[in-house]
Design a protein around this motif. Structure first.
Motif, PDB file in Angstrom:
ATOM      1  N   LEU A  39      -8.309   3.816   3.045  1.00  8.19           N
ATOM      2  CA  LEU A  39      -7.277   3.324   2.136  1.00  8.19           C
ATOM      3  C   LEU A  39      -7.769   2.133   1.335  1.00  8.19           C
ATOM      4  O   LEU A  39      -7.589   2.070   0.114  1.00  8.19           O
ATOM      5  N   LEU A  44      -4.678   4.608  -2.311  1.00  4.14           N
ATOM      6  CA  LEU A  44      -3.696   5.501  -1.716  1.00  4.14           C
ATOM      7  C   LEU A  44      -3.979   6.959  -2.052  1.00  4.14           C
ATOM      8  O   LEU A  44      -3.813   7.846  -1.209  1.00  4.14           O
ATOM      9  N   MET A  74       0.140   6.969   8.205  1.00  2.00           N
ATOM     10  CA  MET A  74       0.436   5.746   7.459  1.00  2.00           C
ATOM     11  C   MET A  74       1.417   4.853   8.213  1.00  2.00           C
ATOM     12  O   MET A  74       1.305   3.622   8.175  1.00  2.00           O
ATOM     13  N   HIS A 111      -2.819  -3.854   1.933  1.00  3.85           N
ATOM     14  CA  HIS A 111      -3.192  -2.443   2.008  1.00  3.85           C
ATOM     15  C   HIS A 111      -2.237  -1.621   1.145  1.00  3.85           C
ATOM     16  O   HIS A 111      -1.029  -1.567   1.423  1.00  3.85           O
ATOM     17  N   GLU A 112      -2.780  -1.007   0.136  1.00  3.13           N
ATOM     18  CA  GLU A 112      -1.973  -0.293  -0.853  1.00  3.13           C
ATOM     19  C   GLU A 112      -1.077   0.765  -0.199  1.00  3.13           C
ATOM     20  O   GLU A 112      -1.536   1.586   0.587  1.00  3.13           O
ATOM     21  N   GLY A 113       0.208   0.731  -0.559  1.00  5.84           N
ATOM     22  CA  GLY A 113       1.127   1.770  -0.125  1.00  5.84           C
ATOM     23  C   GLY A 113       1.833   1.530   1.187  1.00  5.84           C
ATOM     24  O   GLY A 113       2.864   2.169   1.453  1.00  5.84           O
TER      25      GLY A 113
END
Length: 224
Positions: A39, A44, A74, A111-113
């Motif tokens: 990630l 993402l 996730m 952390h994206e998303g």
């Protein structure tokens, strides 16, 4: 040692399987750590079960023994990240509460998303529930009644996830060179409502004010 006969190829000595390096055993923890690396490196869009499996030198089907699907992965990644939230023991309840909120926003936004995962589902992981209990305890230390604590924790967690989602989008936008969430192209004769604070570099001040406003509002507004 005898010389090989002319015209005959010498076959290489067989390599024992025991001499080959063995793969690291799979586990939910290993898959979560690998998912976070993918990630952070590829964003993402690059986080797929197949990509994580490739990084672990295995097939995607092997991962489903430990995680149900990408959403489950996730969610596990989010809870793992929440385990790194700083929980100060020094200071009055308000200082500790603000510190935990700010730390949670920071670790979630890296952390994206992951913040959007938190927005879309109720906290159920061990670290998320520990965080909720910590927020509840600090509000109780402030003398907030139990019903107000219930509602206040929901409000604070919603603020944390929304703030983290905004910051995460900002990180991704800067990395890709695109505009940040909320920074729309100005319309002729109009200025986006959020533009002044961001242009003047008051983002941190605005975030700090928002937390203080929430806490003061909770204290002043019992859930009757």
């Amino acid at each position: 040692m005898a010389e090989p006969m002319p015209g005959r190829r010498v076959r290489p000595a067989p390599v024992s399987r025991r001499a080959r390096p063995s793969k690291a055993p799979l586990s939910r923890e290993v898959i979560v750590d690998t998912g976070l690396r993918v990630l952070d490196a590829e964003g993402l869009a690059g986080l797929t079960m197949r990509r994580v499996a490739q990084e672990l030198d295995t097939g995607a089907a092997s991962l489903y023994v430990y995680v149900a699907n990408r959403d489950d992965l996730m969610a596990a990644m989010l809870d793992h990240v929440l385990g790194s939230v700083a929980e100060p023991d020094d200071g009055i309840w308000r200082e500790r509460l603000i510190a935990i909120i700010e730390s949670t926003v920071a670790v979630m936004s890296r952390h994206e998303g992951l913040a959007f995962v938190a927005l879309a589902s109720a906290p159920t992981g061990a670290n998320a529930l520990r965080l909720i209990d910590r927020l509840r305890g600090l509000l109780a230390d402030a003398g907030v009644d139990e019903r107000t604590v219930d509602w206040a924790v929901e409000l604070l967690y919603l603020h944390i996830t929304a703030a983290a989602a905004e910051q995460s989008a900002g990180h991704a936008a800067r990395a890709s060179g695109t505009r940040r969430l909320g920074q729309a192209e100005p319309v002729a004769g109009r200025t986006p409502m959020t533009a002044p604070a961001r242009r003047s570099g008051d983002g941190d001040t605005r975030a700090s004010w928002a937390v203080r406003a929430l806490i003061d509002g909770i204290l002043a507004t019992p859930a009757r």
